[in-house]
Design an enzyme around this catalytic site. Structure first.
Site, mmCIF file in Angstrom:
data_model
loop_
_atom_site.group_PDB
_atom_site.id
_atom_site.type_symbol
_atom_site.label_atom_id
_atom_site.label_comp_id
_atom_site.label_asym_id
_atom_site.label_seq_id
_atom_site.Cartn_x
_atom_site.Cartn_y
_atom_site.Cartn_z
ATOM 1 N N LYS A 40 0.842 -1.196 0.000
ATOM 2 C CA LYS A 40 0.000 0.000 0.000
ATOM 3 C C LYS A 40 0.878 1.246 0.000
ATOM 4 C CE LYS A 40 -2.294 1.696 3.688
ATOM 5 N NZ LYS A 40 -2.159 3.161 3.671
ATOM 6 N N ASP A 67 -3.366 4.284 -1.777
ATOM 7 C CA ASP A 67 -4.295 4.729 -0.726
ATOM 8 C C ASP A 67 -4.276 6.249 -0.637
ATOM 9 O OD1 ASP A 67 -6.012 4.762 1.451
ATOM 10 O OD2 ASP A 67 -4.443 4.273 2.905
ATOM 11 N N LYS A 69 -7.208 8.058 -0.596
ATOM 12 C CA LYS A 69 -8.459 8.483 0.064
ATOM 13 C C LYS A 69 -9.015 9.722 -0.622
ATOM 14 C CE LYS A 69 -6.993 6.668 4.564
ATOM 15 N NZ LYS A 69 -5.584 6.360 4.279
ATOM 16 N N ASP A 72 -13.040 14.876 -3.146
ATOM 17 C CA ASP A 72 -13.096 16.178 -3.832
ATOM 18 C C ASP A 72 -14.392 16.186 -4.645
ATOM 19 O OD1 ASP A 72 -12.369 18.633 -5.183
ATOM 20 O OD2 ASP A 72 -10.263 18.129 -4.828
ATOM 21 N N THR A 123 -9.523 4.678 11.143
ATOM 22 C CA THR A 123 -9.417 3.861 12.362
ATOM 23 C C THR A 123 -8.721 4.610 13.502
ATOM 24 O OG1 THR A 123 -7.537 2.810 11.250
ATOM 25 C CG2 THR A 123 -9.567 1.570 11.341
ATOM 26 N N ARG A 214 3.267 -0.012 10.763
ATOM 27 C CA ARG A 214 4.323 0.063 11.778
ATOM 28 C C ARG A 214 4.658 -1.251 12.475
ATOM 29 N NH1 ARG A 214 1.574 5.482 13.950
ATOM 30 N NH2 ARG A 214 -0.162 4.302 13.044
#
Ligand code: C5P
Length: 240
Positions: A40, A67, A69, A72, A123, A214
């Protein structure tokens, strides 16, 4: 229960390659040793180095999830979706908060060769974070309403936390994809994530793909960390 194969489990693990430069992203990829199926590329890396990041992941044999997102006006988002298609992206995110017309324009622009996924609610947000930004302070209700719009606007799937998977499955069925970030192995550092789950819990709840950043790239041995998540996914697939 019979465990799913490692190959099947690896396909479902998406590495969030959140890195500040081409070189640092390449270093992470080299240490993951093909223990993930999809890479990603998000806002940080794409802003830093653009399409070469996609090429790098493709050259290493990974599917690419861009990704961004997108959020607009419909015309602008449709243009960005068309541009992503020319880059050979396999999955792309739009933000469901952009509304039905934006989602429909994006779905039309995606055609059939790229999976368009709707981000319902980050999240990193919980109930307390929603009221100050004028969103009903009930994450599950927000996700369920947004999943309904996304599914009926022609998107291939939904991004939501593990907590909402059961309700979202009832809305979108099993033909649509569910991608779940906010994944933390038991005892792992949360960072900025709030609506979290373990890999095993998210897959048994019904996620198709897990996004993990991470906990893999900050691990002393990223290939080992990814391999242990793959083992959890394989076990969960066998148990569900
Ligand atoms: O490092 P960590 O595992 O928390 O990374 C999660 C990734 O998933 C980040 O790249 C973040 O942008 C992304 N994401 C998320 N929540 C969403 C959608 C995407 O955390 N709702």
């Amino acid at each position: 229960m019979i465990q799913a194969s490692r190959t099947e489990a690896i396909k479902r693990l998406i590495l969030a390659l959140d890195a500040p430069s081409y070189e640092s992203a390449a270093a992470v990829l080299a240490r993951v040793e093909n223990q993930v199926g999809v890479v990603k590329i998000g806002l940080e890396l794409f802003t830093a180095c653009g399409p070469p990041a996609i090429e790098m992941a493709k050259n290493c044999g990974y599917d690419v999830f861009l990704d961004l997102k997108l959020h607009d006006i419909p015309n602008t988002v449709a243009g960005a979706v068309r541009a992503a298609r020319t880059l050979g992206v396999d999955m792309l995110t739009v933000h469901v908060g952009g509304g039905r017309e934006m989602l429909e324009s994006a779905a039309a622009a995606a055609g059939g060769d790229m999976q368009l996924l709707g981000v319902t609610l980050l999240t990193s947000l919980d109930a307390e974070d929603l009221d100050p930004v004028a969103i009903v302070p009930d994450p599950s209700a927000v996700v369920e309403r947004r999943a309904t719009v996304a599914a009926t606007a022609g998107l291939a799937g939904i991004v939501c936390s593990s907590r909402e998977i059961g309700a979202v499955r009832n809305i979108i069925g099993w033909d649509s994809i569910i991608v779940t970030p906010g994944i933390r192995p038991a005892g792992g550092a949360l960072g900025d994530q709030k609506r979290i789950a373990t890999p095993y819990a998210a897959i048994t709840a019904g996620a198709d793909y897990l996004v993990v950043g991470r906990p893999i790239h900050q691990a002393p041995n990223p290939a080992l960390a990814a391999g242990s998540i793959v083992a959890d996914i394989a076990k969960a697939l066998g148990d569900r």
